[in-house]
Design a protein around this motif. Sequence first.
Motif, PDB file in Angstrom:
ATOM      1  N   SER B 159       0.833  -1.211   0.000  1.00  0.00           N
ATOM      2  CA  SER B 159       0.000   0.000   0.000  1.00  0.00           C
ATOM      3  C   SER B 159       0.866   1.260   0.000  1.00  0.00           C
ATOM      4  O   SER B 159       0.568   2.223  -0.711  1.00  0.00           O
ATOM      5  CB  SER B 159      -0.971  -0.022   1.184  1.00  0.00           C
ATOM      6  N   GLU B 160       1.983   1.247   0.776  1.00  0.00           N
ATOM      7  CA  GLU B 160       2.893   2.401   0.766  1.00  0.00           C
ATOM      8  C   GLU B 160       3.504   2.594  -0.622  1.00  0.00           C
ATOM      9  O   GLU B 160       3.630   3.721  -1.113  1.00  0.00           O
ATOM     10  CB  GLU B 160       4.015   2.226   1.794  1.00  0.00           C
ATOM     11  N   ALA B 161       3.915   1.463  -1.248  1.00  0.00           N
ATOM     12  CA  ALA B 161       4.520   1.543  -2.572  1.00  0.00           C
ATOM     13  C   ALA B 161       3.518   2.106  -3.575  1.00  0.00           C
ATOM     14  O   ALA B 161       3.861   2.952  -4.410  1.00  0.00           O
ATOM     15  CB  ALA B 161       4.988   0.161  -3.022  1.00  0.00           C
ATOM     16  N   ARG B 162       2.239   1.650  -3.460  1.00  0.00           N
ATOM     17  CA  ARG B 162       1.226   2.111  -4.412  1.00  0.00           C
ATOM     18  C   ARG B 162       0.978   3.611  -4.236  1.00  0.00           C
ATOM     19  O   ARG B 162       0.863   4.352  -5.216  1.00  0.00           O
ATOM     20  CB  ARG B 162      -0.068   1.317  -4.230  1.00  0.00           C
ATOM     21  N   ALA B 163       0.935   4.059  -2.995  1.00  0.00           N
ATOM     22  CA  ALA B 163       0.709   5.482  -2.726  1.00  0.00           C
ATOM     23  C   ALA B 163       1.836   6.330  -3.322  1.00  0.00           C
ATOM     24  O   ALA B 163       1.592   7.368  -3.953  1.00  0.00           O
ATOM     25  CB  ALA B 163       0.606   5.717  -1.219  1.00  0.00           C
ATOM     26  N   ALA B 164       3.076   5.872  -3.153  1.00  0.00           N
ATOM     27  CA  ALA B 164       4.209   6.629  -3.687  1.00  0.00           C
ATOM     28  C   ALA B 164       4.178   6.635  -5.213  1.00  0.00           C
ATOM     29  O   ALA B 164       4.431   7.665  -5.854  1.00  0.00           O
ATOM     30  CB  ALA B 164       5.514   6.037  -3.174  1.00  0.00           C
ATOM     31  N   ALA B 165       3.854   5.477  -5.815  1.00  0.00           N
ATOM     32  CA  ALA B 165       3.798   5.392  -7.272  1.00  0.00           C
ATOM     33  C   ALA B 165       2.698   6.302  -7.813  1.00  0.00           C
ATOM     34  O   ALA B 165       2.860   6.926  -8.872  1.00  0.00           O
ATOM     35  CB  ALA B 165       3.564   3.943  -7.706  1.00  0.00           C
ATOM     36  N   ALA B 166       1.575   6.400  -7.078  1.00  0.00           N
ATOM     37  CA  ALA B 166       0.464   7.245  -7.519  1.00  0.00           C
ATOM     38  C   ALA B 166       0.905   8.711  -7.588  1.00  0.00           C
ATOM     39  O   ALA B 166       0.519   9.446  -8.498  1.00  0.00           O
ATOM     40  CB  ALA B 166      -0.719   7.085  -6.569  1.00  0.00           C
ATOM     41  N   ARG B 167       1.750   9.125  -6.622  1.00  0.00           N
ATOM     42  CA  ARG B 167       2.282  10.489  -6.648  1.00  0.00           C
ATOM     43  C   ARG B 167       3.068  10.735  -7.927  1.00  0.00           C
ATOM     44  O   ARG B 167       3.030  11.828  -8.501  1.00  0.00           O
ATOM     45  CB  ARG B 167       3.220  10.728  -5.456  1.00  0.00           C
ATOM     46  N   LEU B 168       3.801   9.706  -8.370  1.00  0.00           N
ATOM     47  CA  LEU B 168       4.668   9.863  -9.531  1.00  0.00           C
ATOM     48  C   LEU B 168       3.881  10.118 -10.800  1.00  0.00           C
ATOM     49  O   LEU B 168       4.375  10.768 -11.721  1.00  0.00           O
ATOM     50  CB  LEU B 168       5.530   8.609  -9.710  1.00  0.00           C
ATOM     51  N   VAL B 169       2.651   9.585 -10.854  1.00  0.00           N
ATOM     52  CA  VAL B 169       1.841   9.775 -12.055  1.00  0.00           C
ATOM     53  C   VAL B 169       1.681  11.263 -12.335  1.00  0.00           C
ATOM     54  O   VAL B 169       1.646  11.685 -13.490  1.00  0.00           O
ATOM     55  CB  VAL B 169       0.467   9.085 -11.888  1.00  0.00           C
ATOM     56  N   MET B 170       1.627  12.071 -11.243  1.00  0.00           N
ATOM     57  CA  MET B 170       1.455  13.511 -11.436  1.00  0.00           C
ATOM     58  C   MET B 170       2.781  14.237 -11.584  1.00  0.00           C
ATOM     59  O   MET B 170       2.847  15.313 -12.154  1.00  0.00           O
ATOM     60  CB  MET B 170       0.690  14.105 -10.258  1.00  0.00           C
ATOM     61  N   LEU B 171       3.858  13.678 -11.030  1.00  0.00           N
ATOM     62  CA  LEU B 171       5.120  14.420 -10.936  1.00  0.00           C
ATOM     63  C   LEU B 171       6.158  14.024 -11.974  1.00  0.00           C
ATOM     64  O   LEU B 171       6.987  14.847 -12.372  1.00  0.00           O
ATOM     65  CB  LEU B 171       5.737  14.229  -9.542  1.00  0.00           C
ATOM     66  N   ALA B 172       6.161  12.743 -12.410  1.00  0.00           N
ATOM     67  CA  ALA B 172       7.244  12.268 -13.270  1.00  0.00           C
ATOM     68  C   ALA B 172       6.768  12.072 -14.694  1.00  0.00           C
ATOM     69  O   ALA B 172       5.570  12.174 -14.976  1.00  0.00           O
ATOM     70  CB  ALA B 172       7.798  10.967 -12.715  1.00  0.00           C
ATOM     71  N   ASP B 173       7.711  11.762 -15.582  1.00  0.00           N
ATOM     72  CA  ASP B 173       7.346  11.468 -16.966  1.00  0.00           C
ATOM     73  C   ASP B 173       6.544  10.176 -16.988  1.00  0.00           C
ATOM     74  O   ASP B 173       6.659   9.345 -16.077  1.00  0.00           O
ATOM     75  CB  ASP B 173       8.609  11.347 -17.816  1.00  0.00           C
ATOM     76  N   PRO B 174       5.695   9.976 -18.027  1.00  0.00           N
ATOM     77  CA  PRO B 174       4.780   8.826 -18.045  1.00  0.00           C
ATOM     78  C   PRO B 174       5.503   7.486 -17.947  1.00  0.00           C
ATOM     79  O   PRO B 174       5.015   6.561 -17.287  1.00  0.00           O
ATOM     80  CB  PRO B 174       4.084   8.943 -19.404  1.00  0.00           C
ATOM     81  N   LEU B 175       6.690   7.373 -18.546  1.00  0.00           N
ATOM     82  CA  LEU B 175       7.391   6.100 -18.549  1.00  0.00           C
ATOM     83  C   LEU B 175       7.828   5.716 -17.131  1.00  0.00           C
ATOM     84  O   LEU B 175       7.559   4.616 -16.656  1.00  0.00           O
ATOM     85  CB  LEU B 175       8.608   6.173 -19.484  1.00  0.00           C
ATOM     86  N   THR B 176       8.476   6.662 -16.446  1.00  0.00           N
ATOM     87  CA  THR B 176       8.936   6.394 -15.079  1.00  0.00           C
ATOM     88  C   THR B 176       7.763   6.029 -14.185  1.00  0.00           C
ATOM     89  O   THR B 176       7.829   5.066 -13.405  1.00  0.00           O
ATOM     90  CB  THR B 176       9.667   7.630 -14.516  1.00  0.00           C
ATOM     91  N   ALA B 177       6.677   6.805 -14.312  1.00  0.00           N
ATOM     92  CA  ALA B 177       5.501   6.533 -13.483  1.00  0.00           C
ATOM     93  C   ALA B 177       4.947   5.150 -13.784  1.00  0.00           C
ATOM     94  O   ALA B 177       4.615   4.391 -12.860  1.00  0.00           O
ATOM     95  CB  ALA B 177       4.440   7.601 -13.748  1.00  0.00           C
ATOM     96  N   ALA B 178       4.910   4.795 -15.073  1.00  0.00           N
ATOM     97  CA  ALA B 178       4.353   3.494 -15.456  1.00  0.00           C
ATOM     98  C   ALA B 178       5.187   2.349 -14.880  1.00  0.00           C
ATOM     99  O   ALA B 178       4.649   1.334 -14.440  1.00  0.00           O
ATOM    100  CB  ALA B 178       4.276   3.387 -16.978  1.00  0.00           C
ATOM    101  N   VAL B 179       6.519   2.507 -14.870  1.00  0.00           N
ATOM    102  CA  VAL B 179       7.372   1.439 -14.318  1.00  0.00           C
ATOM    103  C   VAL B 179       7.103   1.278 -12.827  1.00  0.00           C
ATOM    104  O   VAL B 179       6.965   0.160 -12.326  1.00  0.00           O
ATOM    105  CB  VAL B 179       8.875   1.741 -14.524  1.00  0.00           C
ATOM    106  N   ALA B 180       7.036   2.431 -12.122  1.00  0.00           N
ATOM    107  CA  ALA B 180       6.814   2.360 -10.675  1.00  0.00           C
ATOM    108  C   ALA B 180       5.490   1.668 -10.379  1.00  0.00           C
ATOM    109  O   ALA B 180       5.415   0.798  -9.504  1.00  0.00           O
ATOM    110  CB  ALA B 180       6.839   3.764 -10.079  1.00  0.00           C
ATOM    111  N   VAL B 181       4.441   2.035 -11.129  1.00  0.00           N
ATOM    112  CA  VAL B 181       3.125   1.423 -10.930  1.00  0.00           C
ATOM    113  C   VAL B 181       3.188  -0.076 -11.242  1.00  0.00           C
ATOM    114  O   VAL B 181       2.670  -0.910 -10.494  1.00  0.00           O
ATOM    115  CB  VAL B 181       2.072   2.124 -11.820  1.00  0.00           C
TER     116      VAL B 181
END
Lengths: 384, 371
Positions: B159-181
């Motif tokens: 759940s912590e990992a998902r919350a952090a990855a969700a933040r990235l969707v708004m802050l990082a480039d789409p590719l980086t965010a997609a990998v984290a998710v």
Amino acid sequence: MKQAPFSRLLLALGLAWLLTNSARAHTSSTAWLQLVVSNRIAGAQLELPLRDLDEALGLDANDDGQLTWGELRRRETDLQALVQRGLPLRCGDAVPVWKLAGLQVSERSEVPCAVLRLSAQLPDEPTDLALDYHLFFDQDPLHRCLVGGAVTTVLSPEHRRFEVPSPGENGSAPIATGWTAFVREGVHHIWTGYDHLAFLLVLLLPAVLRRTPHGWLGAANFREAFFAVIKVVTAFTLAHSVTLALAAFETVRLPARLVEATIAASILVAAGLAWRKTQDGRIGGRQAWLTAFGFGLIHGFGFAGVLGELGLGSVGLAGPLLSFNLGVELGQLACVAVFLPVAFALRDTRFYRHGVWPLGTALVTLVAGGWFVERAFAVTFMPF
Amino acid sequence: MNRLLRPLFATCALALPASLPVHATRLPFTPPDDSAVVARLRPGGTGAAERQFRAARAALSASPTNLALALDVTRQAIRRARAEGDPRPLGHALTALGPWWTLSAPPVEILVLRATIRQSLHDFPAALADLNAAVARDPRHAAAWLTKATVHTVRGEVSEARAAAARLVMLADPLTAAVAVAQVAALDGQTAKAIPQLLRALERTPVTVTSPPEQREAAVWAGTVVAELLARSGRPAEAEKQFQTALHLAPGDPYLLGAWTDFLLDHQRAAEVLPLLREHAHVDALLLRFAEAQRAVSAGSEAASVAQLRARFDLARLRGDRLHLREEARFHLRLLGDFATARRLAEENWIIQKEPADARLLAETEPESAP
């Protein structure tokens, strides 16, 4: 040796070579330190990764990424200064000065190292001897220094001080101090160096027997058995003392793996020869003592390897060498003192002639074969 | 004489294989002459990157509290450690961060880099403390959230990992965010949705060998992750295609090589592993796979590699390093066949790391799965 299996062996070796890699481990920076204190001299063997030394001193003078022996050798003065700064000795209020007595190179866990042999004169009554280790921590806090052989102390930025145990303290200390310590190490080594004992055993087992037209019989009297044993043990001792001295003072040096594998092979050969003990008591056509002497030369190099681990090579003093050898002999004599009366008492029994002697020899042969394969091919499968 | 020589000769013949080199340890010796090379200091040569790194370190040692210089050296060192699979540059990074290492509230950039180093040294709790402090002070710090997502993923904290990855969707480039998710999705087996998302992101971000290094690194990372997910979902052909694309961009990336050779080993293609890893045996994790491939190709030929691995694990234990539990467990399981030790190490490792690879090790060392 027949043609076909040998060529197949060569093919297998060739294949093994093709399948090997070209590795140099990427490991964190690690230094190795061995200390000896004998009377008023401290000796040390310090192995430092050349990469770290290059970083600290800029050894690679022409900056081609290849460090040559000349580039290292020419910086001896700087190396000595680095050591004095990086691992000063403390002896009460005094700071004994390290002298660089010798410089070589080695490889530790796939990492090329410089080997610094150091010695320092201690004050008259050395008390509270300690070493403060700071080397390379400023350029790499992950650097560690491993002190000692069997028992290892790890020096790190959080734990820099090494208190040198004084003579008389528990024998499991990571360094050897004083000549009694070396006697103890010698005894310890022969008692735990199963390969040396195994070699002696295959020569001693038949010593209380003689071969007659009616098969194996017990020796006629104690005198006969006693002198047979004494000759073997003395020959073994003389031979390994000679090569131990040669190796310890670095007159001769053989690769450790070669020595270790040959020691295992010597047990196999000695066992084979003992089987063929002839009627006049000769082993393999020669007296048993000749076999003991010949292979004793190789075993001496094995003892030298142990002394190297104890750090004696760094001092090159005769005292510890003699003490160590004395310890080996004492340990050996103790074994013989237990073995001989028991074997002599049992020599006429079927239990000894058909049990202890043939089965014992066979067992030792089997174990030695295992050791040989392990040592020659760098594999591990034996429990000891 | 002959009777005396024969046993001696036999001994020498028996000892001959002993002279074959095993590189682990060589006793002290004196080289023959001054021109003898005693060490190759920079296997990669003295290239532009090496000179740049040295210049940066020299500048920093002249003014060790210069923040910009320290950040530059640390970033370069971390990149080198990652690219070469070499722990030494981490020591350089530690030195560069020396003046800030023990501060409780250093600048945010320092916090993030300090966390990255702590993560590399598997000190995950300390890394998370730094990252939580960083995002509290700068909630829009993409690198902090990305590292936080990664550390939580490694620890199996979904759940912590998902919350952090969700933040990235708004802050990082789409590719980086997609990998984290996708990495989080892999943790709880929800790969069905993550794979197409990641594939789409990869398609939208065309990267070639001439793209800037940061873009290439992101694409290689994404390609590796999606290939692993595809392989795990039983789609080996597509997985191989992704692996090949990533290998084209970064043929020497240690993590990618590890994942790709695991794929080959799993699909009984060990012979292909040998040429790939021969030059990478200095990286412990890759030497492990090399040895497994040797064993699969010709049982017994792995002996020297096994001895090397054992020596490296022994050294790590002497030093007190605990970075190799996963590899060590696998070593005992697959190369030594020592189930009990493998199980103990896998369990010890599970306390620290809980990625799919760690779960697989735990499953393979289950007492029921013992032969």
